[in-house]
Write an enzyme that holds these catalytic residues in place. Structure first.
Site, mmCIF file in Angstrom:
data_model
loop_
_atom_site.group_PDB
_atom_site.id
_atom_site.type_symbol
_atom_site.label_atom_id
_atom_site.label_comp_id
_atom_site.label_asym_id
_atom_site.label_seq_id
_atom_site.Cartn_x
_atom_site.Cartn_y
_atom_site.Cartn_z
ATOM 1 N N ARG A 276 30.157 41.982 30.300
ATOM 2 C CA ARG A 276 30.275 40.613 30.810
ATOM 3 C C ARG A 276 29.086 39.739 30.413
ATOM 4 N NH1 ARG A 276 33.152 39.771 35.488
ATOM 5 N NH2 ARG A 276 32.958 42.010 35.876
ATOM 6 N N ARG A 312 41.871 37.839 36.695
ATOM 7 C CA ARG A 312 40.721 37.963 37.603
ATOM 8 C C ARG A 312 40.880 37.150 38.900
ATOM 9 N NH1 ARG A 312 36.088 36.637 36.693
ATOM 10 N NH2 ARG A 312 35.110 38.433 37.655
ATOM 11 N N CYS A 342 56.204 34.358 38.205
ATOM 12 C CA CYS A 342 56.926 34.359 39.481
ATOM 13 C C CYS A 342 56.244 35.235 40.518
ATOM 14 C CB CYS A 342 58.364 34.808 39.252
ATOM 15 S SG CYS A 342 59.218 33.618 38.236
ATOM 16 N N GLU A 343 55.076 34.831 40.929
ATOM 17 C CA GLU A 343 54.310 35.509 41.971
ATOM 18 C C GLU A 343 53.524 34.425 42.694
ATOM 19 O OE1 GLU A 343 53.961 38.829 42.617
ATOM 20 O OE2 GLU A 343 54.975 39.628 40.866
HETATM 21 C C1 LIG Z 1 30.633 52.874 32.201
HETATM 22 C C2 LIG Z 1 30.627 51.384 32.089
HETATM 23 N N1 LIG Z 1 29.683 50.810 31.316
HETATM 24 C C3 LIG Z 1 29.636 49.467 31.162
HETATM 25 C C4 LIG Z 1 30.527 48.631 31.798
HETATM 26 C C5 LIG Z 1 30.429 47.167 31.552
HETATM 27 O O1 LIG Z 1 30.249 46.433 32.705
HETATM 28 P P1 LIG Z 1 29.867 44.907 32.616
HETATM 29 O O2 LIG Z 1 30.897 44.214 31.814
HETATM 30 O O3 LIG Z 1 29.860 44.459 34.028
HETATM 31 O O4 LIG Z 1 28.519 44.822 31.986
HETATM 32 C C6 LIG Z 1 31.517 49.187 32.636
HETATM 33 C C7 LIG Z 1 32.469 48.321 33.335
HETATM 34 O O5 LIG Z 1 33.283 48.696 34.112
HETATM 35 C C8 LIG Z 1 31.564 50.607 32.776
HETATM 36 O O6 LIG Z 1 32.491 51.189 33.535
#
Ligand SMILES: Cc1ncc(COP(=O)(O)O)c(C=O)c1O
Length: 418
Positions: A276, A312, A342-343
Site C-alpha cells: 500500500r 474496499r 445489485c447490492e
Molecule cells: C505477508 C505480507 N506482506 C506484505 C503485505 C503488504 O501489506 P501492505 O500493503 O499493507 O504493505 C501483506 C498484506 O497483507 C502481507 O500479508
C-alpha cells in the site's frame, strides 16, 4: 508524493489530464502514476540506506505486469503469496533471489515452482508446511531457503480484517513454538533456515507496533544464535499506512528512524514488504456519473464503477476521497456515491458533500492504487476496468478493459443441455 493535481481546474495525473484519459480509454479505469510508484519505493530505499536491506514490493497490492516491471527495474524485490504471483513477477523480469513467498495455504505445486526457481526463501507458516517443503525439495534434490513467520501477538491498531500479527489470527507460528520449529528445520537436509519473518497488519499509521513486535522477536534471535542458528535476514513485513482521509501516518524517514536503532546491533539484512505504501496513492479509479437520483431520505450519485471494481468501501467501510475531474461552480449537494451493482452495500462513498454533478461528469476515487484492481471481480457479469500507466506526458494502456467474451471464457454448456 502525490501526482494527482488540479491544473486550470482539471484534475491531472502527472502531465496528463484525466478527462483526456476518459475520452480515449473510457470508464471505469484505473490510472497509475509511474512517478508516484517510484517515489514510494525510493523514499523507503533511501530512508533505510544505513542498513543493508531489500525492499520486496508486495505484489498483492497491485500486480499489473507494467507496475511489476517498473518495480523490478528500480531494483525492488517481491513479496508473493501464490504461484500466480510468482509467474507474474518472473514474467516482469524479477530476480528469483529477490523473491520471498508467504501465505498459510501454499499448495505442493506452488512450493515446487518456488523451489525450482530458487527464490530467496519460502516463509513457513505451519509445521505441516515445513514437512511438505522438505519433501518437495528432497524430490528435486535441492535445498530451499526458509523463514518462519512469527506471530508476535501485537495489536497494530488497524481494521480487524487487516490485523495479522495478533494471537487470534491464522498467520504464522506463535513465539513459543518458533525455537522448536527452527531446531526441527535444522534436522531437515533440504531446508536452510536463513530468515525470520513477521507481518503484523496493514494500514498501520504508527511505528510503535513495529517496535513492540521487533522487541518481542529479538530474544528469539539471541536464542537461535546461542544454538548456532545464524540467520541472515530479518523480514519485518509490510503494512505501512497511507493518507486516505486525515490520517497522519509515519513517513519513510520517521519509520526508518524508529526501526533502524532496533536492528542495528543485529547484523542482519533487513527486508521490508510494502504494498500500500508504494501503490496506494499512486493510483485512482476514474468513473463517470450515470444518474443523479433523489430518494425519499437520501440523494444518490450513481456512477459506472461499483463494488466489483473497488471493494474496499463495502468490505472494510474504507474511506476514499472522491473528487470531480473538472472543478465547477455549482450548488453543493449531499449524497451517497453508489455503483450499479445489485447490492445495498455497493457504494464508493457515503454521506458526501459534493458539487452537484450531472450525468456524464467524471469523478476520481482517490487512493485506489493498492487493493483496487487486484481485488476486483466480475460480479454481476461486469467487465473488469482498464488500467493505464501515466509517465510524464505519456499514457499507456497496461490492461485492456475486459470484453464480454473474456467474461465467458472457459465456460461451456454440457451436451445434455444442448
Ligand atoms: C505477508 C505480507 N506482506 C506484505 C503485505 C503488504 O501489506 P501492505 O500493503 O499493507 O504493505 C501483506 C498484506 O497483507 C502481507 O500479508
Amino acid at each position: 508524493m502525490h501526482e494527482f493535481r488540479y491544473k486550470r481546474g482539471s484534475l491531472c495525473c502527472e502531465g496528463v489530464s484525466l478527462e483526456s484519459i476518459a475520452q480515449r480509454f473510457g470508464t471505469p479505469a484505473y490510472v497509475y502514476s509511474h512517478a508516484a510508484l517510484m517515489d514510494g519505493y525510493e523514499s523507503l530505499d533511501k530512508a533505510f540506506a544505513p542498513l543493508p536491506h531489500l525492499i520486496c514490493y508486495s505484489v498483492k497490492s497491485n500486480s499489473n505486469l507494467a507496475v511489476l516491471r517498473a518495480m523490478a527495474k528500480s531494483g525492488s524485490g517481491f513479496d508473493i503469496v501464490s504461484g500466480g504471483e510468482l509467474r507474474r513477477v518472473l514474467r516482469a523480469g524479477a530476480s528469483p533471489r529477490k523473491i520471498v513467498f508467504a501465505g498459510v495455504g501454499k499448495t505442493e505445486d506452488e512450493i515446487a515452482l518456488a523451489v525450482e526457481k530458487r527464490i530467496l526463501f519460502l516463509t513457513v507458516e505451519s509445521p505441516a508446511e515445513l514437512e511438505l517443503i522438505e519433501k518437495v525439495a528432497r524430490r528435486r534434490g535441492s535445498v530451499a531457503g526458509i523463514a518462519f513467520r512469527i506471530n508476535p501477538g501485537v495489536d497494530p491498531h488497524t481494521h480487524r480484517y487487516i490485523t495479522t500479527g495478533a494471537a487470534e489470527n491464522k498467520f504464522g507460528l506463535d513465539l513459543g513454538s518458533a525455537l522448536e520449529a527452527y531446531n526441527k528445520s535444522l534436522r531437515m537436509k533440504h531446508l536452510l533456515p536463513i530468515a525470520i519473518q513477521m507481518h503484523i497488519g496493514s494500514q498501520i499509521t504508527e511505528t510503535a507496533p513495529y517496535v513492540r513486535a521487533i522487541r518481542k522477536v529479538r530474544p528469539l534471535l539471541q536464542q537461535l544464535w546461542a544454538r548456532g542458528i545464524n540467520l541472515r535476514f530479518f523480514d519485518i513485513g509490510g503494512g505501512m499506512g497511507i493518507v486516505y482521509r486525515k490520517e497522519r501516518p509515519s513517513t519513510a524517514e520517521s519509520f526508518a528512524a524508529a526501526i533502524l536503532p532496533e536492528l542495528k546491533s543485529l547484523d542482519l539484512h533487513l527486508i521490508l514488504e510494502p504494498g500500500r505504501f508504494i501503490a496506494g496513492n499512486a493510483g485512482i479509479l476514474l468513473t463517470k456519473v450515470l444518474y443523479v437520483k433523489k430518494g425519499a431520505v437520501k440523494n444518490f450519485v450513481i456512477v459506472d464503477a461499483g463494488m466489483n471494481d473497488l471493494i474496499r468501501p463495502s468490505l472494510y467501510g474504507a474511506y476514499h476521497e472522491i473528487l470531480p475531474i473538472r472543478r465547477r461552480r455549482a450548488a453543493r449537494m449531499h449524497a451517497d456515491i453508489v455503483g450499479p451493482v445489485c447490492e445495498s452495500g455497493d457504494f464508493l462513498g457515503l454521506d458526501r458533500t459534493l458539487t452537484r454533478p450531472v450525468a456524464g461528469d467524471l469523478l476520481a476515487v482517490m487512493g485506489a492504487g493498492a487493493y483496487g484492481f487486484t481485488m476486483s471481480s466480475n460480479y454481476n457479469s461486469r467487465r473488469r476496468a482498464a488500467e493505464l500507466l501515466v509517465h510524464g506526458k505519456g499514457v499507456d494502456l497496461i490492461r485492456a478493459r475486459e470484453s464480454s467474451e473474456d467474461l465467458m471464457r472457459g465456460e461451456s454448456i454440457p451436451a445434455f443441455l444442448r
